[in-house]
Design a protein around this motif. Structure first.
Motif, mmCIF file in Angstrom:
data_model
loop_
_atom_site.group_PDB
_atom_site.id
_atom_site.type_symbol
_atom_site.label_atom_id
_atom_site.label_comp_id
_atom_site.label_asym_id
_atom_site.label_seq_id
_atom_site.Cartn_x
_atom_site.Cartn_y
_atom_site.Cartn_z
ATOM 1 N N PRO A 317 0.819 -1.221 0.000
ATOM 2 C CA PRO A 317 0.000 0.000 0.000
ATOM 3 C C PRO A 317 0.849 1.265 0.000
ATOM 4 N N VAL A 318 0.333 2.306 -0.659
ATOM 5 C CA VAL A 318 1.048 3.574 -0.830
ATOM 6 C C VAL A 318 0.180 4.724 -0.342
ATOM 7 N N VAL A 319 0.793 5.624 0.413
ATOM 8 C CA VAL A 319 0.142 6.876 0.776
ATOM 9 C C VAL A 319 1.019 8.018 0.283
ATOM 10 N N ALA A 320 0.386 9.134 -0.058
ATOM 11 C CA ALA A 320 1.102 10.262 -0.639
ATOM 12 C C ALA A 320 0.862 11.529 0.168
ATOM 13 N N LEU A 321 1.932 12.265 0.434
ATOM 14 C CA LEU A 321 1.874 13.559 1.097
ATOM 15 C C LEU A 321 2.321 14.625 0.101
ATOM 16 N N THR A 322 1.571 15.716 0.029
ATOM 17 C CA THR A 322 1.839 16.708 -1.004
ATOM 18 C C THR A 322 1.581 18.113 -0.482
ATOM 19 N N GLY A 323 2.301 19.068 -1.053
ATOM 20 C CA GLY A 323 2.076 20.446 -0.666
ATOM 21 C C GLY A 323 0.709 20.950 -1.073
ATOM 22 N N LYS A 324 0.201 20.432 -2.197
ATOM 23 C CA LYS A 324 -1.092 20.895 -2.709
ATOM 24 C C LYS A 324 -1.792 19.772 -3.444
ATOM 25 N N LEU A 325 -3.075 19.620 -3.158
ATOM 26 C CA LEU A 325 -3.932 18.720 -3.928
ATOM 27 C C LEU A 325 -4.615 19.548 -5.006
ATOM 28 N N GLY A 326 -4.162 19.397 -6.245
ATOM 29 C CA GLY A 326 -4.662 20.219 -7.340
ATOM 30 C C GLY A 326 -5.821 19.581 -8.076
ATOM 31 N N ASP A 327 -6.247 20.247 -9.156
ATOM 32 C CA ASP A 327 -7.394 19.782 -9.936
ATOM 33 C C ASP A 327 -7.157 18.373 -10.468
ATOM 34 N N SER A 342 -2.791 16.655 1.881
ATOM 35 C CA SER A 342 -2.030 17.893 1.768
ATOM 36 C C SER A 342 -1.351 18.171 3.097
ATOM 37 N N ILE A 343 -0.097 18.601 3.039
ATOM 38 C CA ILE A 343 0.641 18.916 4.263
ATOM 39 C C ILE A 343 0.440 20.364 4.685
ATOM 40 N N THR A 344 -0.188 21.171 3.836
ATOM 41 C CA THR A 344 -0.276 22.611 4.072
ATOM 42 C C THR A 344 -1.528 22.960 4.868
ATOM 43 N N PRO A 345 -1.395 23.578 6.039
ATOM 44 C CA PRO A 345 -2.573 23.974 6.819
ATOM 45 C C PRO A 345 -3.415 25.001 6.071
ATOM 46 N N GLU A 346 -4.700 24.994 6.347
ATOM 47 C CA GLU A 346 -5.586 25.983 5.736
ATOM 48 C C GLU A 346 -5.159 27.394 6.154
ATOM 49 N N ASN A 347 -5.360 28.332 5.243
ATOM 50 C CA ASN A 347 -5.079 29.753 5.472
ATOM 51 C C ASN A 347 -3.588 30.077 5.586
ATOM 52 N N GLN A 348 -2.720 29.113 5.252
ATOM 53 C CA GLN A 348 -1.288 29.400 5.237
ATOM 54 C C GLN A 348 -0.904 29.901 3.846
ATOM 55 N N SER A 349 -0.253 31.047 3.783
ATOM 56 C CA SER A 349 0.119 31.616 2.494
ATOM 57 C C SER A 349 1.176 30.746 1.825
ATOM 58 N N LEU A 350 1.344 30.947 0.509
ATOM 59 C CA LEU A 350 2.358 30.187 -0.217
ATOM 60 C C LEU A 350 3.741 30.441 0.360
ATOM 61 N N LEU A 354 6.069 27.471 1.944
ATOM 62 C CA LEU A 354 7.400 27.119 1.470
ATOM 63 C C LEU A 354 8.424 27.184 2.597
ATOM 64 N N GLY A 355 8.309 28.213 3.440
ATOM 65 C CA GLY A 355 9.257 28.374 4.536
ATOM 66 C C GLY A 355 9.100 27.335 5.634
ATOM 67 N N LEU A 356 7.873 26.843 5.802
ATOM 68 C CA LEU A 356 7.584 25.889 6.877
ATOM 69 C C LEU A 356 7.374 24.477 6.354
ATOM 70 N N ALA A 357 7.821 24.209 5.137
ATOM 71 C CA ALA A 357 7.490 22.940 4.482
ATOM 72 C C ALA A 357 7.957 21.724 5.273
ATOM 73 N N GLN A 358 9.176 21.774 5.793
ATOM 74 C CA GLN A 358 9.680 20.599 6.513
ATOM 75 C C GLN A 358 8.890 20.349 7.789
ATOM 76 N N GLN A 359 8.554 21.409 8.510
ATOM 77 C CA GLN A 359 7.718 21.241 9.701
ATOM 78 C C GLN A 359 6.320 20.757 9.324
ATOM 79 N N ASN A 360 5.766 21.325 8.248
ATOM 80 C CA ASN A 360 4.440 20.876 7.792
ATOM 81 C C ASN A 360 4.454 19.400 7.430
ATOM 82 N N LEU A 361 5.523 18.960 6.784
ATOM 83 C CA LEU A 361 5.611 17.553 6.392
ATOM 84 C C LEU A 361 5.726 16.657 7.624
ATOM 85 N N PHE A 362 6.512 17.074 8.600
ATOM 86 C CA PHE A 362 6.617 16.328 9.863
ATOM 87 C C PHE A 362 5.242 16.201 10.514
#
Length: 381
Positions: A317-327, A342-350, A354-362
């Motif tokens: 089985p495979v799971v995927a983590l991504t910065g954005k779930l697009g169309d 998606s690893i990106t919290p709602e209302n977080q600017s681009l 980008l600056g918090l990506a590693q923490q968001n992924l954790f």
């Protein structure tokens, strides 16, 4: 519990190796006894060079070449197995080399790519793996060919500047000065898209806007590539415009296919083979993959879908983590991905994301593990 961590880079925020570290740290935090294998990946786009150099214990070197805006840049290339050069075209012609306010595929060139090839020819290399992703160009490879000795000429016999906007001006291509060592060489293109050279799914239409092209420029660039494909056919006798993947890197792939002994394969398939993905996957209970964006285009050769297709054959089985779930991202579920988050919290600017990506992924990995292994969760199929 055995985990195989196999992500691509998260564009402009994390390398594949950094993504592996964030995911591994989260797994160890939640499941201290977990068995983890980290396998950074790439699909022919940015990061492919570093992944392959690491996997094959190769060596890299910096070269000064002409960048996409005709200024000198430092570009890295590598040699593996003693006889194969790895060239990532983004090193010499990448979008990251062009400031956002100067991005204009009318004005950019692949001259530096040809100069990297020349540098490797001088080292005795005749076998090349070319990673095609991440370009700032739409010049159809005219710059690369010029660096290798070809001369694009106007109807008046004048040499044409090797940029996207000048492709309409080319009427012939002189090969009198083309480096003869190219006839002894073999090129393997690692491609992360399947687009043809021209038309509504071609290089200009699909990727031009990402490189700064306006609507009017997209039309003129496409017309230029149509003319260029006719020049390539007249010169080399090969029709390449409709070959899937010929539109990769702003049509650079088309020049390789027309001019040289070239084969083209999905980059992710080549990388998975080289790093022995199947062996690691067969031993894993779960695969965690990911990259910056997951959308409908991911099916055309992006890393998470390539990973999922391989893992599906092995019933892992495979799971995927991504910065954005697009169309259209839902289509990945039919390719073997059981869950995409998606690893990106709602209302977080681009900029924040980008600056918090590693923490968001954790953080997202911890959430994922809670979903997978909480007592109330149902097993994913």
């Amino acid at each position: 519990m055995k985990f195989l961590i196999a992500p691509d880079s998260f564009k402009e925020s994390m390398t594949a190796g950094e993504a592996c570290c964030s995911i591994a740290q989260a797994i160890k935090h939640c499941l201290p006894d977990a068995d983890i294998t980290a396998l950074p990946l790439a699909d022919g786009g940015e990061g492919t060079l570093d992944v392959l150099i690491s996997a094959l214990d190769g060596q890299s070197e910096l070269f000064t070449v002409t960048g996409p805006l005709f200024h000198p840049v430092q570009a890295k290339a590598g040699i593996v197995k003693g006889d194969t050069a790895i060239i990532e075209i983004a090193e010499a012609a990448g979008l990251h080399l062009v400031p956002s306010d100067r991005r204009n595929p009318d004005k950019t060139t692949t001259l530096g790519v040809g100069q990297l090839i020349l540098a490797m020819l001088d080292k005795g290399i005749r076998r090349f793996l070319i990673a095609l992703g991440g370009s700032a160009t739409n010049d159809g490879g005219i710059g690369m060919l010029m660096a290798l000795g070809a001369q694009p000429l106007s109807p008046e016999g004048q040499e044409v500047l090797p940029t996207g906007e000048m492709l309409n001006q080319v009427s012939s291509l002189s090969l009198d000065q083309l480096d003869p060592r190219l006839g002894e060489s073999e090129f393997l293109l690692a491609c992360d898209v399947s687009n043809p050279l021209t038309g509504e799914k071609g290089a200009s239409t699909v990727f031009g806007p990402q490189k700064g092209a306006t609507v009017d420029q997209v039309l003129s660039l496409d017309h230029g590539l149509i003319n260029w494909s006719e020049v390539l056919y007249k010169t080399f006798g090969r029709s390449v415009a409709d070959i899937p993947g010929s539109g990769a890197a702003g049509g650079l792939a088309a020049a390789f296919l027309a001019a040289f002994n070239t084969s083209l394969k999905p980059g992710i398939e080549q990388v998975l083979d080289i790093v022995a993905f199947d062996r690691y996957c067969a031993e894993a209970d779960w695969v965690i993959t990911g990259e910056g964006c997951l959308d409908g285009q991911s099916l055309a050769g992006k890393t998470p879908v390539g990973v999922a297709r391989r893992a599906q054959r092995l019933a892992t089985p495979v799971v995927a983590l991504t910065g954005k779930l697009g169309d259209g991202y839902e289509a990945v579920y039919k390719e073997g991905i059981s869950l995409a988050l998606s690893i990106t919290p709602e209302n977080q600017s681009l900029e924040q994301a980008l600056g918090l990506a590693q923490q968001n992924l954790f953080n997202a990995t911890q959430v994922l593990l809670q979903l997978l292994f909480s007592e109330d969760s149902e097993p994913l199929k």
